[in-house]
Motif scaffolding. Structure first.
Motif, mmCIF file in Angstrom:
data_model
loop_
_atom_site.group_PDB
_atom_site.id
_atom_site.type_symbol
_atom_site.label_atom_id
_atom_site.label_comp_id
_atom_site.label_asym_id
_atom_site.label_seq_id
_atom_site.Cartn_x
_atom_site.Cartn_y
_atom_site.Cartn_z
ATOM 1 N N SER A 155 1.592 -111.570 70.650
ATOM 2 C CA SER A 155 3.013 -111.639 70.318
ATOM 3 C C SER A 155 3.706 -112.633 71.241
ATOM 4 C CB SER A 155 3.654 -110.254 70.470
ATOM 5 O OG SER A 155 3.444 -109.747 71.768
ATOM 6 N N PHE A 156 4.826 -113.144 70.798
ATOM 7 C CA PHE A 156 5.637 -114.104 71.555
ATOM 8 C C PHE A 156 4.821 -115.317 72.009
ATOM 9 C CE2 PHE A 156 7.336 -109.797 72.530
ATOM 10 C CZ PHE A 156 8.532 -109.909 71.844
ATOM 11 N N PRO A 157 4.148 -116.006 71.118
ATOM 12 C CA PRO A 157 3.287 -117.128 71.525
ATOM 13 C C PRO A 157 4.068 -118.251 72.198
ATOM 14 C CG PRO A 157 3.634 -117.133 69.148
ATOM 15 C CD PRO A 157 4.181 -115.838 69.662
ATOM 16 N N LEU A 158 3.507 -118.736 73.321
ATOM 17 C CA LEU A 158 4.008 -119.880 74.081
ATOM 18 C C LEU A 158 5.397 -119.650 74.688
ATOM 19 C CD1 LEU A 158 2.760 -122.833 71.852
ATOM 20 C CD2 LEU A 158 1.669 -121.843 73.876
ATOM 21 N N LEU A 159 5.825 -118.416 74.780
ATOM 22 C CA LEU A 159 7.085 -118.103 75.431
ATOM 23 C C LEU A 159 6.823 -117.597 76.849
ATOM 24 C CD1 LEU A 159 9.050 -116.446 72.490
ATOM 25 C CD2 LEU A 159 9.005 -118.845 73.194
ATOM 26 N N TRP A 160 7.863 -117.588 77.670
ATOM 27 C CA TRP A 160 7.710 -117.337 79.102
ATOM 28 C C TRP A 160 8.147 -115.928 79.484
ATOM 29 C CZ3 TRP A 160 5.724 -121.031 82.510
ATOM 30 C CH2 TRP A 160 5.528 -122.312 81.970
ATOM 31 N N GLU A 161 7.483 -115.387 80.517
ATOM 32 C CA GLU A 161 7.760 -114.040 80.993
ATOM 33 C C GLU A 161 7.300 -113.909 82.440
ATOM 34 O OE1 GLU A 161 5.406 -111.419 78.592
ATOM 35 O OE2 GLU A 161 3.509 -112.317 79.234
ATOM 36 N N VAL A 162 7.614 -112.779 83.060
ATOM 37 C CA VAL A 162 7.066 -112.471 84.381
ATOM 38 C C VAL A 162 5.732 -111.761 84.183
ATOM 39 C CG1 VAL A 162 9.342 -112.303 85.445
ATOM 40 C CG2 VAL A 162 8.241 -110.233 84.536
ATOM 41 N N PRO A 163 4.856 -111.740 85.192
ATOM 42 C CA PRO A 163 3.609 -110.972 85.073
ATOM 43 C C PRO A 163 3.908 -109.501 84.827
ATOM 44 C CG PRO A 163 3.554 -112.430 86.993
ATOM 45 C CD PRO A 163 4.962 -112.449 86.478
ATOM 46 N N GLY A 164 3.023 -108.852 84.086
ATOM 47 C CA GLY A 164 3.206 -107.425 83.845
ATOM 48 C C GLY A 164 2.490 -106.971 82.594
ATOM 49 N N GLY A 165 2.641 -105.691 82.302
ATOM 50 C CA GLY A 165 1.989 -105.117 81.132
ATOM 51 C C GLY A 165 2.058 -103.609 81.170
ATOM 52 N N GLY A 166 1.231 -102.977 80.347
ATOM 53 C CA GLY A 166 1.233 -101.535 80.253
ATOM 54 C C GLY A 166 0.506 -100.864 81.400
ATOM 55 N N ALA A 167 1.075 -99.767 81.897
ATOM 56 C CA ALA A 167 0.395 -98.951 82.906
ATOM 57 C C ALA A 167 -0.590 -98.034 82.200
ATOM 58 C CB ALA A 167 1.413 -98.147 83.702
ATOM 59 N N GLU A 168 -1.792 -97.922 82.757
ATOM 60 C CA GLU A 168 -2.870 -97.152 82.132
ATOM 61 C C GLU A 168 -3.025 -95.786 82.790
ATOM 62 O OE1 GLU A 168 -4.362 -98.229 79.541
ATOM 63 O OE2 GLU A 168 -3.931 -100.385 79.536
ATOM 64 N N PHE A 169 -3.636 -94.881 82.042
ATOM 65 C CA PHE A 169 -3.974 -93.576 82.599
ATOM 66 C C PHE A 169 -5.097 -93.740 83.626
ATOM 67 C CE2 PHE A 169 -2.406 -90.272 79.327
ATOM 68 C CZ PHE A 169 -1.251 -90.994 79.100
ATOM 69 N N PRO A 170 -5.205 -92.802 84.584
ATOM 70 C CA PRO A 170 -6.352 -92.821 85.493
ATOM 71 C C PRO A 170 -7.650 -92.717 84.681
ATOM 72 C CG PRO A 170 -4.669 -91.290 86.264
ATOM 73 C CD PRO A 170 -4.275 -91.713 84.869
ATOM 74 N N PRO A 171 -8.746 -93.319 85.152
ATOM 75 C CA PRO A 171 -8.912 -93.904 86.497
ATOM 76 C C PRO A 171 -8.523 -95.383 86.603
ATOM 77 C CG PRO A 171 -11.008 -93.898 85.386
ATOM 78 C CD PRO A 171 -10.027 -93.254 84.431
ATOM 79 N N VAL A 172 -8.068 -96.006 85.492
ATOM 80 C CA VAL A 172 -7.712 -97.431 85.569
ATOM 81 C C VAL A 172 -6.576 -97.634 86.557
ATOM 82 C CG1 VAL A 172 -6.906 -99.445 84.282
ATOM 83 C CG2 VAL A 172 -8.507 -97.845 83.221
ATOM 84 N N ASP A 173 -5.491 -96.890 86.372
ATOM 85 C CA ASP A 173 -4.351 -96.942 87.301
ATOM 86 C C ASP A 173 -4.115 -95.536 87.833
ATOM 87 O OD1 ASP A 173 -3.803 -99.689 86.827
ATOM 88 O OD2 ASP A 173 -2.683 -99.168 85.020
ATOM 89 N N GLU A 174 -4.364 -95.338 89.114
ATOM 90 C CA GLU A 174 -4.118 -94.024 89.697
ATOM 91 C C GLU A 174 -2.628 -93.694 89.699
ATOM 92 O OE1 GLU A 174 -6.254 -91.737 90.474
ATOM 93 O OE2 GLU A 174 -7.962 -93.016 89.964
ATOM 94 N N THR A 175 -1.796 -94.726 89.868
ATOM 95 C CA THR A 175 -0.349 -94.542 89.860
ATOM 96 C C THR A 175 0.300 -95.708 89.127
ATOM 97 O OG1 THR A 175 0.164 -95.781 91.882
ATOM 98 C CG2 THR A 175 -0.543 -93.493 92.158
#
Length: 238
Positions: free
Chosen positions: A98-118
């Motif tokens: 989505s949003f091809p070639l447009l600009w943003e800050v780094p980031g994304g979805g937070a995952e359930f553990p064990p990928v993201d503990e918090t």
């Protein structure tokens, strides 16, 4: 923002050390962000206890409660840089993105553990995956253009398990990364950004007076980046 410029002496350094905590990655964060040092399931469970009436321009009317947490990382140049600049990434143009070639800050979805503990671990992971940069400190929360603490929006695709779009609540953070010992031609310390090609194709360090020329993923992103500049520059002068 006083924390952006770091301690001025040993006494201040000791005070800061007492008021910060450390993630398993080694990145530190202030106690004021401790409510984000929990897992996504725990955070979403706590949101269910919120009042149905929320005084925030970031929450569109009639949306169901959020079921997904997203994070954004606002990375600025070192405090001595004049003018200060923010790291922006340009999205890939592949058809499924989505949003091809447009600009943003780094980031994304937070995952359930064990990928993201918090949730804070999600910030460090997303920054490393998208830029190759290691987060050393999560400095504080970014406030939106109206002082709000988050954004809420519907996803673009139907979630088969829910039969509707996911509802995202996104939190943004000021982030400090590990800088190289070398310097550029202006004498500023540098970082070496390594993009994940499947997600982003270009990066840029952008000053405040250049924001009007940037094609952001949405006007909301432009407003939040502008608000982050105001917050960062205002608190740095106190």
């Amino acid at each position: 923002m006083s924390s952006l410029s770091g301690p001025n002496d040993a006494a201040e350094a000791g005070e800061i050390a007492l008021s910060t905590r450390t993630l398993t990655t080694g990145a530190t964060y202030p106690q004021s962000l401790s409510h984000f040092a929990v897992s996504v399931p725990a955070f979403l469970s706590a949101l269910k206890d919120e009042s149905a009436t929320i005084d925030s321009s970031s929450r569109p009317a009639l949306l169901p409660p959020p079921d997904t947490i997203a994070v954004g990382a606002f990375i600025f140049t070192t405090p001595s840089a004049k003018p200060p600049k923010i790291l922006l990434l340009r999205r890939a143009a592949t058809p499924e993105e989505s949003f091809p070639l447009l600009w943003e800050v780094p980031g994304g979805g937070a995952e359930f553990p064990p990928v993201d503990e918090t949730i804070l671990d999600a910030v460090t992971r997303e920054v490393f995956e998208e830029t190759g940069l290691r987060v050393t400190r999560i400095l504080g929360a970014v406030k939106g253009p109206n002082g709000e603490g988050w954004q809420e929006f519907e996803g673009r695709r139907i979630d088969p398990q829910r039969g509707r779009q996911r509802i995202y609540r996104k939190f943004n953070f000021f982030v400090e990364v590990e800088w190289l010992k070398s310097v550029d031609e202006t004498g500023e310390r540098k970082v070496q950004v390594k993009l994940a090609d499947e997600e982003h194709v270009e990066y840029a360090w952008v000053a405040r007076d250049e924001l009007a020329e940037v094609e952001f993923t949405g006007e909301w992103m432009r407003r939040w980046v502008g608000a982050a500049f105001e917050q960062m520059m205002g608190e740095a002068s106190t």
